[in-house]
Design an enzyme around this catalytic site. Structure first.
Site, PDB file in Angstrom:
ATOM      1  N   ARG A  30       0.831  -1.203   0.000  1.00 20.70           N
ATOM      2  CA  ARG A  30       0.000   0.000   0.000  1.00 20.70           C
ATOM      3  C   ARG A  30       0.868   1.257   0.000  1.00 20.70           C
ATOM      4  NH1 ARG A  30      -4.992  -1.841   0.047  1.00 20.70           N
ATOM      5  NH2 ARG A  30      -5.311  -3.842   1.106  1.00 20.70           N
ATOM      6  N   ILE A  32       2.142   4.789   0.906  1.00 24.77           N
ATOM      7  CA  ILE A  32       2.201   5.456   2.209  1.00 24.77           C
ATOM      8  C   ILE A  32       1.332   6.723   2.229  1.00 24.77           C
ATOM      9  CG2 ILE A  32       4.231   6.944   1.843  1.00 24.77           C
ATOM     10  CD1 ILE A  32       5.324   5.772   4.508  1.00 24.77           C
ATOM     11  N   HIS A 101       7.396   1.155 -10.809  1.00 26.09           N
ATOM     12  CA  HIS A 101       6.224   0.769 -10.012  1.00 26.09           C
ATOM     13  C   HIS A 101       4.958   1.110 -10.769  1.00 26.09           C
ATOM     14  CE1 HIS A 101       7.541   4.809  -8.810  1.00 26.09           C
ATOM     15  NE2 HIS A 101       6.272   5.111  -8.651  1.00 26.09           N
TER      16      HIS A 101
HETATM   17  P1  5GP Z   1       5.779   8.124  -8.226  1.00 24.36           P
HETATM   18  O1  5GP Z   1       5.494   9.568  -8.065  1.00 24.36           O
HETATM   19  O2  5GP Z   1       7.268   7.824  -8.234  1.00 24.36           O
HETATM   20  O3  5GP Z   1       5.062   7.496  -9.376  1.00 24.36           O
HETATM   21  O4  5GP Z   1       5.156   7.415  -6.965  1.00 24.36           O
HETATM   22  C1  5GP Z   1       5.874   7.106  -5.822  1.00 24.36           C
HETATM   23  C2  5GP Z   1       4.858   6.698  -4.782  1.00 24.36           C
HETATM   24  O5  5GP Z   1       5.549   6.032  -3.752  1.00 24.36           O
HETATM   25  C3  5GP Z   1       4.127   7.878  -4.140  1.00 24.36           C
HETATM   26  O6  5GP Z   1       2.728   7.717  -4.331  1.00 24.36           O
HETATM   27  C4  5GP Z   1       4.534   7.804  -2.679  1.00 24.36           C
HETATM   28  O7  5GP Z   1       3.485   8.127  -1.801  1.00 24.36           O
HETATM   29  C5  5GP Z   1       4.983   6.369  -2.519  1.00 24.36           C
HETATM   30  N1  5GP Z   1       6.027   6.165  -1.538  1.00 24.36           N
HETATM   31  C6  5GP Z   1       7.192   6.861  -1.418  1.00 24.36           C
HETATM   32  N2  5GP Z   1       7.942   6.376  -0.414  1.00 24.36           N
HETATM   33  C7  5GP Z   1       7.236   5.328   0.104  1.00 24.36           C
HETATM   34  C8  5GP Z   1       7.500   4.427   1.175  1.00 24.36           C
HETATM   35  O8  5GP Z   1       8.526   4.479   1.844  1.00 24.36           O
HETATM   36  N3  5GP Z   1       6.548   3.488   1.433  1.00 24.36           N
HETATM   37  C9  5GP Z   1       5.401   3.392   0.699  1.00 24.36           C
HETATM   38  N4  5GP Z   1       4.525   2.435   1.046  1.00 24.36           N
HETATM   39  N5  5GP Z   1       5.114   4.237  -0.320  1.00 24.36           N
HETATM   40  C10 5GP Z   1       6.021   5.191  -0.605  1.00 24.36           C
END
Ligand code: 5GP
Ligand code: ZN
Length: 115
Positions: A30, A32, A101
């Site tokens: 999930r 964060i 991701h």
């Molecule tokens: P991006 O912007 O790179 O597509 O999405 C990164 C996502 O990773 C964001 O929605 C952010 O909330 C999530 N995220 C960042 N650090 C962590 C973490 O340490 N744990 C979790 N569960 N989610 C994270």
């Protein structure tokens, strides 16, 4: 594995997360900072920086990522109502964590815009 990569550390179990699915090659956990009632991130355990770095030989891996999302959407009970799958790619794509991701987002009405 890059020591500083937060998602590699989550995949290795070094950083706690709310894991909803795991197999030999993938982990789903999930987000964060959830943007909706269901907000799950599905990642390959191997460090791939972004979708832009996928190799030809990783086609199957890329397909499995989406299949896992499909199954998790069913498990989360959002498959019928609909959901969104997002891969942010690179800086202008809004990617913050440089480890590939797939976001699975659902459980509320999402806007039509892609921002
Ligand atoms: P991006 O912007 O790179 O597509 O999405 C990164 C996502 O990773 C964001 O929605 C952010 O909330 C999530 N995220 C960042 N650090 C962590 C973490 O340490 N744990 C979790 N569960 N989610 C994270
Ligand atoms: Zn990584």
């Amino acid at each position: 594995m890059p020591e500083e990569c937060i998602f590699c550390r989550i995949a290795a179990g070094e950083v706690p997360s709310d894991i909803v699915y795991q197999d030999e090659d993938f982990v789903a956990f999930r987000d964060i900072f959830p943007q909706a009632p269901t907000h799950v991130l599905i990642i390959p355990k191997t460090h791939i920086t972004s979708a832009a770095r996928l190799m030809e030989g990783q086609q199957e891996l890329a397909g499995r990522l989406i299949m896992i999302a499909r199954k998790l959407a069913e498990k989360e009970g959002i498959a019928e109502r609909g959901y969104r799958l997002v891969i942010n790619c690179g800086s202008q794509g809004g990617q913050q964590v440089p480890h590939l991701h797939l976001h699975l987002i659902g459980g509320r009405q999402l806007s039509g815009g892609l921002g």
